[in-house]
Design a protein around this motif. Structure first.
Motif, PDB file in Angstrom:
ATOM      1  N   SER A  51       0.831  -1.207   0.000  1.00  0.00           N
ATOM      2  CA  SER A  51       0.000   0.000   0.000  1.00  0.00           C
ATOM      3  C   SER A  51       0.862   1.252   0.000  1.00  0.00           C
ATOM      4  CB  SER A  51      -0.923   0.003   1.225  1.00  0.00           C
ATOM      5  OG  SER A  51      -1.796  -1.103   1.190  1.00  0.00           O
ATOM      6  N   GLY A  52       1.955   1.214   0.783  1.00  0.00           N
ATOM      7  CA  GLY A  52       2.855   2.376   0.827  1.00  0.00           C
ATOM      8  C   GLY A  52       3.518   2.649  -0.500  1.00  0.00           C
ATOM      9  N   VAL A  53       3.968   1.572  -1.172  1.00  0.00           N
ATOM     10  CA  VAL A  53       4.605   1.727  -2.481  1.00  0.00           C
ATOM     11  C   VAL A  53       3.616   2.282  -3.498  1.00  0.00           C
ATOM     12  CG1 VAL A  53       5.655   0.492  -4.410  1.00  0.00           C
ATOM     13  CG2 VAL A  53       6.359  -0.024  -2.070  1.00  0.00           C
ATOM     14  N   VAL A  54       2.392   1.745  -3.490  1.00  0.00           N
ATOM     15  CA  VAL A  54       1.372   2.226  -4.428  1.00  0.00           C
ATOM     16  C   VAL A  54       1.059   3.696  -4.173  1.00  0.00           C
ATOM     17  CG1 VAL A  54      -1.049   2.002  -5.095  1.00  0.00           C
ATOM     18  CG2 VAL A  54       0.365  -0.049  -4.817  1.00  0.00           C
ATOM     19  N   ALA A  55       0.925   4.069  -2.892  1.00  0.00           N
ATOM     20  CA  ALA A  55       0.603   5.461  -2.562  1.00  0.00           C
ATOM     21  C   ALA A  55       1.740   6.392  -2.974  1.00  0.00           C
ATOM     22  CB  ALA A  55       0.331   5.586  -1.065  1.00  0.00           C
TER      23      ALA A  55
END
Length: 484
Positions: free
Chosen positions: A159-163
């Motif tokens: 989720s952090g990478v996508v955000a």
């Protein structure tokens, strides 16, 4: 009451999560912009590093041009809060000289813009990877401390990478979508800083001075103002303050050279070296035009910069003011420095294009003050003021050195250690002398020794084939310090 308190803490925690997430993403972007390596591109005989400046608050504005350690706002405006940062790292004068100075041939000059655009896109990809890596490191630490399960950890990291990828997509792709196009319209570095540099200075009229092995160009330091006048001085020698004690004369004597000293007191890059200079009732021709009359000169020594920054005026103002480290004075100095580095680039480019490719030595400035300022009490200059003035000289010296490095030239700084203004045997003229803060005859000798050392090292270096001590047998003369 207890249940209400627990509910409040849960609500606060849930509200803090998106705030913390937003802070992490923006901080990662800010950090990534600072640590991501700039992308190097080469075109039109020059190498430029391309990256991004620290994100701004506005949605459009200028980028940054790092020219010899001085940050200059670009003339073109770029969209988005993330804008280009460009740094000139190498100058080579070749068939594309007119591109370097601002070519009218837009088809060939467009190569530079295309390379800058490609470098920006590469930088954006690297920055996205770096910022995503920062997010992964931080979230890995958080999930480890909270002892999340492997499945939940992977979900949080993903989720952090996508955000973070989404934030970069907004910053680089959406909001800065016009940046590649704007960079492709850059035909020369002059386009970036809003200058129309002239064509190379043409040689001055007159016979060739084939017996000259070295030429000195520059200001009053190179002229050695305040010392003994040259023998049989011309009117221009007198007007420019040229001295028989100059480092040009010292080098001529040591090497059995014919050295042409074109330096003139008050010379700047624009008015003196690249263009004519008023000298009393006379007009001194552009020094770079005059030096081209010496086609066999193997060494060019440059001493310039102090007059470009109005160093004498800054020194007098500092002495007369309670504190010369104020914002107004500093802003004025930074403005003058920005102007100087742009003129200096023009000078370096034209020196690099000289036929025969002579070795070029750029002299930095000495420290005139040293640790003891007691002899300057009557002039209202204390240690704090001297430190401020020396700090500004250091900034000038940094620009001189970085510019010389970019052009492949040699830069030297003479040492006056132990012989500053208030020492027992100063290399600097005092407040009551003819030319305060200028080198004495001994100071000029120290400069000559620094230059001689640089020439010796260049001769020993196998990579420097253009440097030569000269052929003293080519002329019966040993020194020619006045103008032709």
């Amino acid at each position: 009451m207890h249940k209400t308190s627990i509910a409040w803490r849960r609500w606060a925690l849930r509200a803090a999560i998106p705030v913390a997430a937003a802070f992490l993403l923006l901080a990662s972007l800010w950090m990534a912009v600072r640590i991501t390596p700039l992308q190097s591109v080469t075109a039109a005989g020059q190498t430029v590093d391309v990256g991004a400046a620290a994100p701004g608050l506005g949605f459009s504005g200028p980028g940054e041009m790092d020219l010899f350690g001085q940050t200059i706002a670009t003339q073109p405006q770029f969209p988005g809060p993330v804008r280009p940062r460009l740094r000139l790292t190498h100058i080579t004068a070749n068939a594309e000289l007119e591109q370097l100075l601002g070519s009218s041939d837009k088809n060939s000059a467009g190569i530079l813009g295309s390379q800058l655009s490609a470098g920006w896109l590469r930088y954006g990809l690297w920055e996205s990877a770096v910022s995503a890596g920062i997010v992964v490191v931080v979230l890995s630490a958080v999930t480890g401390l909270r002892r999340y399960s492997l499945r939940r950890t992977v979900a949080v990291l993903a989720s952090g990478v996508v955000a973070m990828t989404a934030v970069n997509a907004v910053g680089f792709v959406l909001l800065a979508s016009g940046t590649p196009t704007a960079l492709r319209h850059v035909h020369s570095l002059s386009d970036l800083v809003g200058r129309n540099a002239g064509y190379p200075v043409a040689p001055a009229d007159g016979p060739s001075l084939n017996g000259v092995q070295a030429v000195v160009i520059g200001d009053s330091t190179a002229a050695a103002i305040g010392n003994r006048p040259v023998a049989h001085p011309s009117a221009l020698d007198k007007a420019c303050g040229r001295s028989a004690d100059s480092f040009a004369e010292q080098l001529a004597a040591v090497n059995n050279w014919n050295v042409l000293n074109l330096a003139c007191s008050g010379a700047t890059v624009r008015t003196g070296l690249l263009g004519p200079q008023p000298a009393g009732s006379l007009s001194a021709p552009a020094q770079i035009a005059q030096l081209q009359r010496a086609p066999k000169a193997r060494v060019i020594i440059v001493s310039v910069g102090a007059d470009d920054l109005h160093w004498a005026d800054l020194t007098r103002f500092c002495a007369a003011s309670p504190d010369c480290d104020d914002r107004v004075t500093d802003a004025y100095f930074q403005q003058q420095t920005a102007q100087f580095v742009m003129d200096y680039r023009d000078l370096l480019t034209q020196l690099a294009a000289l036929p025969g490719h002579p070795a070029v030595i750029v002299n930095q400035y000495y420290d005139p003050f040293g640790p003891d300022t007691s002899c300057l009490a009557a002039e209202h200059v204390d240690a704090a003021k001297a430190k401020t003035l020396q700090g500004r000289l250091d900034q000038l010296n940094t620009a001189l050195q970085q510019g010389a490095d970019a052009a492949g030239f040699t830069s030297v700084q003479p040492s006056f250690a132990g012989h500053a203004l208030c020492s027992a045997e100063p290399f600097v003229q005092g407040p009551k002398d003819k030319a305060p803060l200028h080198p004495t005859a001994a100071g000029e000798l120290a400069i000559a020794l620094a230059d001689q050392g640089a020439l010796y090292e260049a001769e020993r270096s196998p990579s420097t084939g253009q440097t030569s001590s000269g052929d003293s047998s080519s002329s019966g003369e040993t020194s020619s310090t006045g103008g032709p």
